[in-house]
Scaffold this motif. Sequence first.
Motif, PDB file in Angstrom:
ATOM      1  N   GLY A 184       0.827  -1.192   0.000  1.00 16.73           N
ATOM      2  CA  GLY A 184       0.000   0.000   0.000  1.00 16.73           C
ATOM      3  C   GLY A 184       0.861   1.242   0.000  1.00 16.73           C
ATOM      4  O   GLY A 184       2.027   1.205   0.403  1.00 16.73           O
ATOM      5  N   ALA A 185       0.296   2.332  -0.463  1.00 18.16           N
ATOM      6  CA  ALA A 185       0.978   3.627  -0.445  1.00 18.16           C
ATOM      7  C   ALA A 185      -0.031   4.648   0.057  1.00 18.16           C
ATOM      8  O   ALA A 185      -1.166   4.698  -0.423  1.00 18.16           O
ATOM      9  N   TYR A 186       0.404   5.461   1.004  1.00 13.68           N
ATOM     10  CA  TYR A 186      -0.517   6.360   1.683  1.00 13.68           C
ATOM     11  C   TYR A 186       0.095   7.750   1.776  1.00 13.68           C
ATOM     12  O   TYR A 186       1.255   7.896   2.152  1.00 13.68           O
ATOM     13  N   THR A 187      -0.676   8.778   1.457  1.00 11.54           N
ATOM     14  CA  THR A 187      -0.213  10.134   1.694  1.00 11.54           C
ATOM     15  C   THR A 187      -0.349  10.404   3.190  1.00 11.54           C
ATOM     16  O   THR A 187      -1.268   9.908   3.846  1.00 11.54           O
ATOM     17  N   VAL A 188       0.604  11.171   3.717  1.00  7.59           N
ATOM     18  CA  VAL A 188       0.644  11.412   5.155  1.00  7.59           C
ATOM     19  C   VAL A 188       0.943  12.879   5.424  1.00  7.59           C
ATOM     20  O   VAL A 188       1.446  13.597   4.561  1.00  7.59           O
ATOM     21  N   SER A 189       0.644  13.318   6.632  1.00  6.79           N
ATOM     22  CA  SER A 189       1.032  14.661   7.034  1.00  6.79           C
ATOM     23  C   SER A 189       2.444  14.591   7.614  1.00  6.79           C
ATOM     24  O   SER A 189       2.929  13.526   7.969  1.00  6.79           O
ATOM     25  N   GLY A 190       3.108  15.717   7.681  1.00  7.71           N
ATOM     26  CA  GLY A 190       4.478  15.746   8.187  1.00  7.71           C
ATOM     27  C   GLY A 190       5.446  16.007   7.055  1.00  7.71           C
ATOM     28  O   GLY A 190       5.076  16.469   5.977  1.00  7.71           O
ATOM     29  N   GLU A 191       6.694  15.691   7.288  1.00  7.93           N
ATOM     30  CA  GLU A 191       7.729  15.991   6.302  1.00  7.93           C
ATOM     31  C   GLU A 191       7.651  15.095   5.066  1.00  7.93           C
ATOM     32  O   GLU A 191       7.860  15.555   3.949  1.00  7.93           O
ATOM     33  N   ALA A 192       7.381  13.817   5.259  1.00  6.85           N
ATOM     34  CA  ALA A 192       7.301  12.896   4.124  1.00  6.85           C
ATOM     35  C   ALA A 192       6.030  13.167   3.324  1.00  6.85           C
ATOM     36  O   ALA A 192       5.030  13.638   3.857  1.00  6.85           O
ATOM     37  N   ASP A 193       6.078  12.861   2.026  1.00  4.95           N
ATOM     38  CA  ASP A 193       4.898  13.015   1.177  1.00  4.95           C
ATOM     39  C   ASP A 193       3.999  11.788   1.225  1.00  4.95           C
ATOM     40  O   ASP A 193       2.794  11.883   1.039  1.00  4.95           O
ATOM     41  N   ALA A 194       4.608  10.629   1.444  1.00  2.67           N
ATOM     42  CA  ALA A 194       3.838   9.386   1.468  1.00  2.67           C
ATOM     43  C   ALA A 194       4.572   8.357   2.304  1.00  2.67           C
ATOM     44  O   ALA A 194       5.775   8.470   2.562  1.00  2.67           O
ATOM     45  N   LEU A 195       3.830   7.333   2.708  1.00  8.77           N
ATOM     46  CA  LEU A 195       4.394   6.185   3.398  1.00  8.77           C
ATOM     47  C   LEU A 195       4.065   4.973   2.552  1.00  8.77           C
ATOM     48  O   LEU A 195       2.905   4.751   2.180  1.00  8.77           O
ATOM     49  N   VAL A 196       5.097   4.202   2.201  1.00  9.85           N
ATOM     50  CA  VAL A 196       4.924   3.034   1.356  1.00  9.85           C
ATOM     51  C   VAL A 196       5.163   1.785   2.193  1.00  9.85           C
ATOM     52  O   VAL A 196       6.188   1.663   2.867  1.00  9.85           O
ATOM     53  N   HIS A 197       4.207   0.868   2.166  1.00  7.63           N
ATOM     54  CA  HIS A 197       4.313  -0.414   2.868  1.00  7.63           C
ATOM     55  C   HIS A 197       4.672  -1.460   1.829  1.00  7.63           C
ATOM     56  O   HIS A 197       3.984  -1.612   0.825  1.00  7.63           O
ATOM     57  N   LEU A 198       5.790  -2.178   2.058  1.00  8.53           N
ATOM     58  CA  LEU A 198       6.181  -3.201   1.081  1.00  8.53           C
ATOM     59  C   LEU A 198       6.681  -4.457   1.743  1.00  8.53           C
ATOM     60  O   LEU A 198       7.065  -4.470   2.914  1.00  8.53           O
ATOM     61  N   ARG A 199       6.598  -5.532   0.999  1.00  2.85           N
ATOM     62  CA  ARG A 199       7.102  -6.845   1.410  1.00  2.85           C
ATOM     63  C   ARG A 199       7.949  -7.384   0.268  1.00  2.85           C
ATOM     64  O   ARG A 199       7.591  -7.281  -0.895  1.00  2.85           O
ATOM     65  N   ALA A 200       9.076  -7.976   0.631  1.00  2.00           N
ATOM     66  CA  ALA A 200       9.961  -8.520  -0.416  1.00  2.00           C
ATOM     67  C   ALA A 200      10.707  -9.735   0.119  1.00  2.00           C
ATOM     68  O   ALA A 200      10.763  -9.953   1.322  1.00  2.00           O
TER      69      ALA A 200
END
Length: 110
Positions: A94-110
């Motif tokens: 999943g990829a989510y826009t967030v508040s704060g310094e980052a533009d987004a948070l990306v959740h990944l599995r590999a």
Amino acid sequence: MQIDAVDQRIIALLVADARASYADIGLRVSLSAPAVKRRVDRLRATGVIRGFTAVVDPAAVGWTTEAFVELFCAGRTTPAQIGAAARRHPEVVGAYTVSGEADALVHLRA
């Protein structure tokens, strides 16, 4: 769109097992298989049901690493652009826009 109690039961059964046959669902909601199919087709056509999916055990396919990564974008990047970029990578959960310094948070599995 009106969703009645039978539609709600059909949806619940599909959420529990998206591979259930129309006949199996029909037995549980007291409808014929063709009647269930018509209802599912209507629910899909109106966007109530947007698709079907498989839930995969990450460890079973060798995805033993899980991470949350902050994404910083240069210039103006829309949430739609972030989503489009994320969908190109099967490792992204999943990829989510967030508040704060980052533009987004990306959740990944590999």
